[in-house]
Design a protein around this motif. Structure first.
Motif, PDB file in Angstrom:
ATOM      1  N   PRO A  54       1.059  -1.597   0.125  1.00  0.00           N
ATOM      2  CA  PRO A  54       0.029   0.081  -0.014  1.00  0.00           C
ATOM      3  C   PRO A  54       1.020   1.134   0.129  1.00  0.00           C
ATOM      4  CG  PRO A  54      -0.321  -1.149   2.378  1.00  0.00           C
ATOM      5  CD  PRO A  54       0.632  -1.471   1.560  1.00  0.00           C
ATOM      6  N   VAL A  55       0.591   2.526  -1.165  1.00  0.00           N
ATOM      7  CA  VAL A  55       1.265   3.737  -0.639  1.00  0.00           C
ATOM      8  C   VAL A  55       0.924   4.437  -1.159  1.00  0.00           C
ATOM      9  CG1 VAL A  55       3.551   2.441  -1.983  1.00  0.00           C
ATOM     10  CG2 VAL A  55       1.297   3.289  -3.657  1.00  0.00           C
ATOM     11  N   GLY A  56       0.417   5.711  -0.547  1.00  0.00           N
ATOM     12  CA  GLY A  56      -0.230   6.525  -0.542  1.00  0.00           C
ATOM     13  C   GLY A  56      -0.490   6.999   0.499  1.00  0.00           C
ATOM     14  N   TYR A  57      -1.606   8.237   0.675  1.00  0.00           N
ATOM     15  CA  TYR A  57      -2.350   8.104   1.530  1.00  0.00           C
ATOM     16  C   TYR A  57      -3.744   9.174   1.013  1.00  0.00           C
ATOM     17  CZ  TYR A  57       0.102  12.162   2.846  1.00  0.00           C
ATOM     18  OH  TYR A  57       0.415  13.516   2.402  1.00  0.00           O
ATOM     19  N   ARG A  58      -4.918   8.699   2.093  1.00  0.00           N
ATOM     20  CA  ARG A  58      -6.340   8.961   1.516  1.00  0.00           C
ATOM     21  C   ARG A  58      -6.079  10.795   1.445  1.00  0.00           C
ATOM     22  NH1 ARG A  58     -10.806   6.858   2.072  1.00  0.00           N
ATOM     23  NH2 ARG A  58     -12.164   8.945   1.447  1.00  0.00           N
ATOM     24  N   GLY A  59      -6.559  11.912   0.704  1.00  0.00           N
ATOM     25  CA  GLY A  59      -6.721  12.756   0.749  1.00  0.00           C
ATOM     26  C   GLY A  59      -5.326  13.561   0.523  1.00  0.00           C
ATOM     27  N   TYR A  60      -4.163  13.252  -0.136  1.00  0.00           N
ATOM     28  CA  TYR A  60      -3.291  13.764  -0.530  1.00  0.00           C
ATOM     29  C   TYR A  60      -2.959  14.311  -1.274  1.00  0.00           C
ATOM     30  CZ  TYR A  60      -2.019  11.009  -4.717  1.00  0.00           C
ATOM     31  OH  TYR A  60      -2.823  10.632  -5.990  1.00  0.00           O
ATOM     32  N   CYS A  61      -3.706  14.641  -2.571  1.00  0.00           N
ATOM     33  CA  CYS A  61      -3.190  15.715  -3.714  1.00  0.00           C
ATOM     34  C   CYS A  61      -3.303  16.928  -2.971  1.00  0.00           C
ATOM     35  CB  CYS A  61      -4.973  15.755  -4.674  1.00  0.00           C
ATOM     36  SG  CYS A  61      -4.115  14.848  -5.586  1.00  0.00           S
ATOM     37  N   GLY A  62      -2.628  17.990  -3.601  1.00  0.00           N
ATOM     38  CA  GLY A  62      -2.389  19.395  -3.535  1.00  0.00           C
ATOM     39  C   GLY A  62      -1.591  19.800  -1.753  1.00  0.00           C
ATOM     40  N   THR A  63      -1.617  18.256  -0.672  1.00  0.00           N
ATOM     41  CA  THR A  63      -0.737  19.071   0.207  1.00  0.00           C
ATOM     42  C   THR A  63       0.810  18.655  -0.530  1.00  0.00           C
ATOM     43  OG1 THR A  63      -0.171  16.733   0.375  1.00  0.00           O
ATOM     44  CG2 THR A  63      -2.242  18.603   1.560  1.00  0.00           C
ATOM     45  N   SER A  64       1.292  19.039   0.141  1.00  0.00           N
ATOM     46  CA  SER A  64       2.543  18.776  -0.066  1.00  0.00           C
ATOM     47  C   SER A  64       3.508  17.693   0.325  1.00  0.00           C
ATOM     48  CB  SER A  64       4.172  19.946   0.128  1.00  0.00           C
ATOM     49  OG  SER A  64       4.357  20.008   1.738  1.00  0.00           O
ATOM     50  N   ILE A  65       4.098  17.248  -0.615  1.00  0.00           N
ATOM     51  CA  ILE A  65       4.719  15.779  -0.522  1.00  0.00           C
ATOM     52  C   ILE A  65       6.055  15.859  -0.694  1.00  0.00           C
ATOM     53  CG2 ILE A  65       4.742  13.665  -1.286  1.00  0.00           C
ATOM     54  CD1 ILE A  65       1.688  13.631  -2.027  1.00  0.00           C
TER      55      ILE A  65
END
Ligand SMILES: C[S@@+](CC[C@H](N)C(=O)[O-])C[C@H]1O[C@@H](n2cnc3c(N)ncnc32)[C@H](O)[C@@H]1O
Length: 447
Positions: A60-71
């Motif tokens: 599993p990679v990524g997390y819910r609601g990540y889009c737009g936050t700074s990664i």
């Protein structure tokens, strides 16, 4: 040992669609088989993960609601590490990889590491949401353009609110439902009528698909009650009112029902899908069959055998293969019924369906017919199912002993013995004896 550095593998950025496994592309399914490592978003549904064959490494990679936050990273470090270690990596993403999927950052990061990649599109959430709710995104005389926008950051990510406020096209907000009050306010202040209809669609195309119809003025107050944590999409514009007339899906008798189908009988599955069910067909189930020595000795003294079902025909062929015997040299007059006839015909053995007088009858429950499952429930994405379609008692017991059935699960079968056993064990049983009719009626419990 060689000094040569290992050649990197490859990454496939693949869209998994919004939730219904039936919306996966042919290429996505092929790549699930081809790749040895599968890295998936948390938004990818269980029903889709259940399509992944046994023996793959699931990360599993990524997390819910990540889009737009700074990664901090372009591509998730686990994906990069697996590819650099030489693996063929499937990066399975919700919807389409190039719609709010950080496609640019991920591709540039792979280029930076010298890793080859391919991009396979998927059905984006808005397309699935519109089709399964029953409204088009564009419609003659109503909306001749559609805008996809990110609603993640309050009112700042949309470049031209004025144009959106005054236009008559459809506006789709990804990641914008929780902030709908702010977005609505902005649109109204730019000239959009407060009574503009909108729809919020949660968990689009999955069994939890839900819709809230509202208006720009009211949605801000209504969203809190509707929000249950599932991903949500907002569609703003007159087109959403067409669902009153065009909604085709919620009328289907099995809409919202998910069924785990452990069946060899593919003809049972299509009527369920046509009736609106989402059917999970686990590809990880392999059955090996054999006839034990005691029964084999007994068979060899018979002059005629009658195979009652597919399982017994499979068992006989497996036993012959295992003992390296040619069916033509064996002493029996062979007859079979139903699926048994079909299976033998597939192997080039054509038999009559009427049993000879005195023939020994073999069916899947004959003592000595062994069915061994090669199945790893731990590596499986399938959670305990609340509805299963199952062919035989062995499979039912296997599902129970591996805790793949929810306590109050409904067991569906066309086999009376399975239904009786399910009832004895406290499950609800539904007959699939006449499967077309059952699916049409939405299935009726016989318990
Ligand atoms: C990071 S974006 C990913 C979009 C994705 N690439 C696509 O093409 O659908 C995540 C947002 O997509 C929307 N979304 C994704 N799957 C959804 C679904 N099944 N139902 C409703 N909205 C969904 C939600 O707005 C969610 O916050």
């Amino acid at each position: 040992m060689s000094d040569q550095a290992m050649a990197p593998g490859r990454v496939f950025l693949v869209g998994a669609g919004p939730g219904d496994p039936g919306l996966l592309t042919q290429r996505a399914l092929e790549l699930m088989h081809h790749c040895d490592v599968i890295c998936y978003d948390l938004l990818v549904s269980d029903a889709i993960l259940a399509q992944i064959p046994q023996g793959k490494t699931l990360i599993p990679v990524g997390y819910r609601g990540y889009c737009g936050t700074s990664i901090e990273y372009g591509m998730h470090p686990d994906v990069v590490a697996q590819a650099l270690a030489g693996h063929e990596v499937l990066r399975l993403k919700a919807g389409d990889p190039f719609i709010f999927g950080r496609g640019t950052e991920e591709c540039l990061c792979l280029q930076y590491h010298g890793i080859d990649y391919q991009v396979i599109p998927g059905i984006s959430a808005s397309l699935g949401a519109a089709a399964y709710t029953g409204f088009p995104l564009t419609s003659n005389g109503m909306a001749s353009d559609v805008t996809f926008a990110s609603g993640h950051k309050a009112s700042t990510t949309i470049s031209n609110w004025a144009a959106l406020g005054q236009g008559s096209g459809t506006l789709v907000l990804y990641m914008g439902a929780k902030k709908i009050a702010l977005h609505a306010q902005e649109l109204i202040s730019q000239g959009k009528p407060a009574d503009t209809p909108l729809a919020v669609i949660a968990a689009a195309t999955s069994t939890r698909h839900r819709v809230m119809h509202s208006t720009l003025a009211k949605a801000g107050q209504e969203i809190a009650e509707f929000d249950n944590g599932d991903p949500m999409l907002v569609v703003i514009g007159d087109v959403v009112t067409l669902a009153d007339k065009l909604d085709w899906r919620s009328k289907l008798p099995l809409s919202g029902v998910q069924i785990l189908a452990c069946t060899e009988h593919r003809q049972l599955i299509e009527p369920l899908k046509l009736a609106g069910a989402i059917v999970i067909e686990p590809v990880t189930r392999h059955v090996t069959l054999d006839i034990e020595d005691g029964l084999w000795q007994q068979l060899m003294s018979q002059f005629a055998l009658h195979l009652m079902d597919r399982t017994s025909a499979e068992a006989l062929l497996a036993a012959c293969r295992h003992r390296r015997l040619d069916l033509r040299d064996l002493p029996w007059a062979l007859t079979a019924e139903g699926d048994g006839v079909t299976l033998l015909a597939e192997q080039g053995v054509f038999v009559e369906s009427a049993a000879q007088e005195g023939a020994m009858v073999i069916q899947q429950h004959t003592k000595g017919v062994a069915i061994n499952y090669d199945y790893d429930p731990v590596n499986s994405a399938i959670k305990p199912a609340s509805r299963v379609l199952v062919d035989d008692c062995h499979s039912l017991i296997f599902l129970i002993s591996n805790q793949l059935l929810a306590t109050k699960a409904v067991v569906m079968s066309q086999c009376t013995e399975v239904l009786e056993l399910a009832q004895e064990l406290g499950f609800v049983a539904e007959s699939m004896a006449n499967h077309d009719e059952c699916a049409e009626k939405g299935l009726q419990s016989v318990a």
